[in-house]
Design a protein around this motif. Structure first.
Motif, PDB file in Angstrom:
ATOM      1  N   MET A   6      14.184 -55.951  32.956  1.00  0.00           N
ATOM      2  CA  MET A   6      15.601 -56.057  33.309  1.00  0.00           C
ATOM      3  C   MET A   6      15.801 -56.132  34.817  1.00  0.00           C
ATOM      4  O   MET A   6      16.599 -56.921  35.316  1.00  0.00           O
ATOM      5  CB  MET A   6      16.369 -54.862  32.730  1.00  0.00           C
ATOM      6  N   ILE A   7      15.083 -55.293  35.562  1.00  0.00           N
ATOM      7  CA  ILE A   7      15.355 -55.214  36.994  1.00  0.00           C
ATOM      8  C   ILE A   7      14.778 -56.383  37.787  1.00  0.00           C
ATOM      9  O   ILE A   7      14.881 -56.397  39.009  1.00  0.00           O
ATOM     10  CB  ILE A   7      14.858 -53.871  37.586  1.00  0.00           C
ATOM     11  N   GLU A   8      14.194 -57.376  37.093  1.00  0.00           N
ATOM     12  CA  GLU A   8      13.846 -58.605  37.788  1.00  0.00           C
ATOM     13  C   GLU A   8      15.056 -59.538  37.883  1.00  0.00           C
ATOM     14  O   GLU A   8      15.001 -60.579  38.531  1.00  0.00           O
ATOM     15  CB  GLU A   8      12.688 -59.327  37.081  1.00  0.00           C
ATOM     16  N   TYR A   9      16.163 -59.122  37.239  1.00  0.00           N
ATOM     17  CA  TYR A   9      17.395 -59.918  37.255  1.00  0.00           C
ATOM     18  C   TYR A   9      18.371 -59.379  38.293  1.00  0.00           C
ATOM     19  O   TYR A   9      18.335 -58.205  38.660  1.00  0.00           O
ATOM     20  CB  TYR A   9      18.098 -59.854  35.898  1.00  0.00           C
ATOM     21  N   ASP A  39      21.557 -61.483  38.168  1.00  0.00           N
ATOM     22  CA  ASP A  39      22.698 -62.186  37.588  1.00  0.00           C
ATOM     23  C   ASP A  39      22.820 -61.803  36.112  1.00  0.00           C
ATOM     24  O   ASP A  39      21.959 -62.137  35.304  1.00  0.00           O
ATOM     25  CB  ASP A  39      22.495 -63.698  37.731  1.00  0.00           C
ATOM     26  N   TYR A  40      23.888 -61.098  35.759  1.00  0.00           N
ATOM     27  CA  TYR A  40      24.033 -60.631  34.376  1.00  0.00           C
ATOM     28  C   TYR A  40      24.175 -61.789  33.392  1.00  0.00           C
ATOM     29  O   TYR A  40      23.822 -61.674  32.218  1.00  0.00           O
ATOM     30  CB  TYR A  40      25.223 -59.681  34.253  1.00  0.00           C
ATOM     31  N   ARG A  41      24.693 -62.928  33.842  1.00  0.00           N
ATOM     32  CA  ARG A  41      24.828 -64.102  32.959  1.00  0.00           C
ATOM     33  C   ARG A  41      23.454 -64.586  32.502  1.00  0.00           C
ATOM     34  O   ARG A  41      23.282 -65.008  31.351  1.00  0.00           O
ATOM     35  CB  ARG A  41      25.567 -65.224  33.683  1.00  0.00           C
ATOM     36  N   LYS A  42      22.489 -64.528  33.397  1.00  0.00           N
ATOM     37  CA  LYS A  42      21.126 -64.946  33.066  1.00  0.00           C
ATOM     38  C   LYS A  42      20.514 -64.003  32.027  1.00  0.00           C
ATOM     39  O   LYS A  42      19.770 -64.449  31.138  1.00  0.00           O
ATOM     40  CB  LYS A  42      20.283 -64.953  34.351  1.00  0.00           C
ATOM     41  N   VAL A  43      20.827 -62.716  32.127  1.00  0.00           N
ATOM     42  CA  VAL A  43      20.335 -61.735  31.148  1.00  0.00           C
ATOM     43  C   VAL A  43      20.855 -62.079  29.757  1.00  0.00           C
ATOM     44  O   VAL A  43      20.102 -62.102  28.773  1.00  0.00           O
ATOM     45  CB  VAL A  43      20.776 -60.307  31.526  1.00  0.00           C
ATOM     46  N   ILE A  44      22.156 -62.342  29.672  1.00  0.00           N
ATOM     47  CA  ILE A  44      22.775 -62.661  28.382  1.00  0.00           C
ATOM     48  C   ILE A  44      22.189 -63.942  27.811  1.00  0.00           C
ATOM     49  O   ILE A  44      21.862 -64.016  26.615  1.00  0.00           O
ATOM     50  CB  ILE A  44      24.305 -62.791  28.540  1.00  0.00           C
ATOM     51  N   GLN A  45      22.035 -64.955  28.676  1.00  0.00           N
ATOM     52  CA  GLN A  45      21.500 -66.243  28.212  1.00  0.00           C
ATOM     53  C   GLN A  45      20.062 -66.102  27.722  1.00  0.00           C
ATOM     54  O   GLN A  45      19.702 -66.643  26.665  1.00  0.00           O
ATOM     55  CB  GLN A  45      21.567 -67.266  29.344  1.00  0.00           C
ATOM     56  N   ASP A  46      19.248 -65.382  28.461  1.00  0.00           N
ATOM     57  CA  ASP A  46      17.848 -65.218  28.067  1.00  0.00           C
ATOM     58  C   ASP A  46      17.731 -64.412  26.766  1.00  0.00           C
ATOM     59  O   ASP A  46      16.860 -64.705  25.928  1.00  0.00           O
ATOM     60  CB  ASP A  46      17.061 -64.523  29.182  1.00  0.00           C
ATOM     61  N   PHE A  47      18.595 -63.408  26.596  1.00  0.00           N
ATOM     62  CA  PHE A  47      18.592 -62.635  25.349  1.00  0.00           C
ATOM     63  C   PHE A  47      18.940 -63.549  24.171  1.00  0.00           C
ATOM     64  O   PHE A  47      18.269 -63.519  23.128  1.00  0.00           O
ATOM     65  CB  PHE A  47      19.604 -61.498  25.436  1.00  0.00           C
ATOM     66  N   TYR A  48      19.978 -64.357  24.351  1.00  0.00           N
ATOM     67  CA  TYR A  48      20.395 -65.273  23.282  1.00  0.00           C
ATOM     68  C   TYR A  48      19.279 -66.273  22.953  1.00  0.00           C
ATOM     69  O   TYR A  48      18.972 -66.520  21.775  1.00  0.00           O
ATOM     70  CB  TYR A  48      21.661 -66.015  23.687  1.00  0.00           C
ATOM     71  N   ASP A  49      18.678 -66.861  23.995  1.00  0.00           N
ATOM     72  CA  ASP A  49      17.632 -67.869  23.768  1.00  0.00           C
ATOM     73  C   ASP A  49      16.453 -67.285  23.002  1.00  0.00           C
ATOM     74  O   ASP A  49      15.886 -67.943  22.121  1.00  0.00           O
ATOM     75  CB  ASP A  49      17.150 -68.427  25.114  1.00  0.00           C
ATOM     76  N   GLU A  50      16.074 -66.054  23.336  1.00  0.00           N
ATOM     77  CA  GLU A  50      14.943 -65.426  22.655  1.00  0.00           C
ATOM     78  C   GLU A  50      15.276 -65.120  21.193  1.00  0.00           C
ATOM     79  O   GLU A  50      14.451 -65.348  20.299  1.00  0.00           O
ATOM     80  CB  GLU A  50      14.540 -64.144  23.389  1.00  0.00           C
ATOM     81  N   LYS A  51      16.480 -64.607  20.955  1.00  0.00           N
ATOM     82  CA  LYS A  51      16.894 -64.331  19.579  1.00  0.00           C
ATOM     83  C   LYS A  51      17.003 -65.625  18.771  1.00  0.00           C
ATOM     84  O   LYS A  51      16.625 -65.664  17.591  1.00  0.00           O
ATOM     85  CB  LYS A  51      18.240 -63.604  19.572  1.00  0.00           C
ATOM     86  N   LYS A  52      17.513 -66.660  19.397  1.00  0.00           N
ATOM     87  CA  LYS A  52      17.667 -67.953  18.737  1.00  0.00           C
ATOM     88  C   LYS A  52      16.312 -68.557  18.381  1.00  0.00           C
ATOM     89  O   LYS A  52      16.148 -69.206  17.342  1.00  0.00           O
ATOM     90  CB  LYS A  52      18.436 -68.910  19.664  1.00  0.00           C
ATOM     91  N   ARG A  53      15.332 -68.308  19.259  1.00  0.00           N
ATOM     92  CA  ARG A  53      13.999 -68.863  19.047  1.00  0.00           C
ATOM     93  C   ARG A  53      13.316 -68.240  17.833  1.00  0.00           C
ATOM     94  O   ARG A  53      12.518 -68.901  17.153  1.00  0.00           O
ATOM     95  CB  ARG A  53      13.145 -68.628  20.301  1.00  0.00           C
ATOM     96  N   THR A  54      13.626 -66.993  17.541  1.00  0.00           N
ATOM     97  CA  THR A  54      12.922 -66.281  16.476  1.00  0.00           C
ATOM     98  C   THR A  54      13.761 -66.040  15.214  1.00  0.00           C
ATOM     99  O   THR A  54      13.276 -65.434  14.265  1.00  0.00           O
ATOM    100  CB  THR A  54      12.441 -64.914  17.000  1.00  0.00           C
ATOM    101  N   SER A  55      15.026 -66.509  15.232  1.00  0.00           N
ATOM    102  CA  SER A  55      15.885 -66.290  14.069  1.00  0.00           C
ATOM    103  C   SER A  55      17.026 -67.308  14.050  1.00  0.00           C
ATOM    104  O   SER A  55      17.082 -68.205  14.893  1.00  0.00           O
ATOM    105  CB  SER A  55      16.470 -64.864  14.104  1.00  0.00           C
ATOM    106  N   ALA A  56      17.941 -67.114  13.087  1.00  0.00           N
ATOM    107  CA  ALA A  56      19.100 -68.005  12.975  1.00  0.00           C
ATOM    108  C   ALA A  56      20.287 -67.453  13.763  1.00  0.00           C
ATOM    109  O   ALA A  56      21.445 -67.687  13.433  1.00  0.00           O
ATOM    110  CB  ALA A  56      19.478 -68.166  11.502  1.00  0.00           C
ATOM    111  N   PHE A  57      19.983 -66.718  14.785  1.00  0.00           N
ATOM    112  CA  PHE A  57      20.998 -66.072  15.627  1.00  0.00           C
ATOM    113  C   PHE A  57      21.937 -67.107  16.225  1.00  0.00           C
ATOM    114  O   PHE A  57      21.515 -68.187  16.656  1.00  0.00           O
ATOM    115  CB  PHE A  57      20.298 -65.302  16.747  1.00  0.00           C
ATOM    116  N   SER A  58      23.233 -66.790  16.257  1.00  0.00           N
ATOM    117  CA  SER A  58      24.231 -67.705  16.800  1.00  0.00           C
ATOM    118  C   SER A  58      25.119 -66.975  17.810  1.00  0.00           C
ATOM    119  O   SER A  58      25.133 -65.740  17.880  1.00  0.00           O
ATOM    120  CB  SER A  58      25.104 -68.279  15.688  1.00  0.00           C
TER     121      SER A  58
END
Length: 272
Positions: free
Chosen positions: A1-4, A6-25
């Motif tokens: 976390m502390i390599e970030y 920009d909080y927007r980048k944190v949210i985007q990276d979390f979404y991308d990872e969840k999307k990659r491994t599931s049907a997360f929307s």
């Protein structure tokens, strides 16, 4: 976390990872964070919407962040949503403090610290010009005088930051000839503070004999076009000065050159 930072980048990276491994929307994400709009967090990541401080905790919870990471995320939101320079600097310093607890360097932290004090730039130039000198000797060479402890702590910071290196003969060398302002948007705030400090030093320098300083000024009435032409000329002059510095010999004395061009009145006429 502390390599970030920009909080927007944190949210985007979390979404991308969840999307990659599931049907997360985005709808799933928004629902778990308690937002009615299915695309609100998507818009946040795109910079079209801002995440409020009140909503930050809900998003942190939806991402399953630990207590420390959630606190860091909340501080990132405070940094990103700061309305003024003072609040932004305060949030940034808190991010740096939290990162230090985990022995991690925050993006731009060294650059920010460098521009916070005039002593850093002066000692960075002075130390290589005084090979083998002790901190108290460098302190005596400064105008205004500073303490040996100030010099010692400044040298330690410059070494830690990689801005100075010391060889086996206790001689300091610059790793780069010039220092530039980084990409983090809080850095200009620190640089403005440095400019204020240098402006105050310039006031004291007025009392120096003319043989040691050059000061002049022009009060003028100009148009916007004239202003832009003068700024361009100053930019070209600055390049000429840097070229002279790069070709100059060994340092005999450390000088400061201020470029100050500012309004003394409000606009008295509209654009022509």
């Amino acid at each position: 976390m502390i390599e970030y930072i920009d909080y927007r980048k944190v949210i985007q990276d979390f979404y991308d990872e969840k999307k990659r491994t599931s049907a997360f929307s985005w709808r799933d994400f928004a629902k778990s964070a308690g937002f009615a709009s299915a695309v609100f967090l998507k818009y946040v990541c795109e910079g079209k919407k801002n995440l409020s401080k009140a909503a930050a905790s809900s998003v942190a919870s939806a991402m399953g962040l630990s207590e420390f990471d959630a606190a860091y995320f909340n501080t990132m939101v405070a940094y990103g949503s700061a309305k003024n320079e003072s609040d932004k600097v305060k949030a940034y310093e808190e991010l740096c403090s939290m990162a230090n607890q985990r022995k991690v360097r925050t993006l731009g932290a060294n650059e920010y610290d460098y521009f916070r004090s005039w002593k850093n730039s002066v000692i960075r130039e002075l130390a290589p010009a005084m090979p083998g000198a002790k901190p108290f000797e460098m302190a005596k060479a400064c105008k205004p005088l500073i303490s040996a402890n100030d010099v010692d702590s400044t040298l330690n910071f410059l070494e830690r930051s990689g801005l100075l290196v010391k060889d086996g003969n206790d001689v300091y060398h610059q790793t780069d000839k010039t220092i530039s302002i980084g990409a983090v948007d809080v850095i200009p705030a620190a640089a403005r503070n440095l400019q204020r400090q240098m402006g105050e030093l310039a006031l004291d320098a007025v009392s120096l004999p003319p043989s040691e300083r050059s000061m002049s000024g022009i009060t003028m009435g100009i148009t916007r076009q004239g202003y832009e032409r003068i700024v361009k000329a100053l930019t070209e002059f600055r390049k000429q000065v840097l070229n002279i510095i790069s070709k100059d010999g060994d340092t005999e004395q450390v000088y400061r050159l201020n470029f100050q061009f500012f309004p003394l009145t409000e606009k008295v006429r509209g654009e022509r």
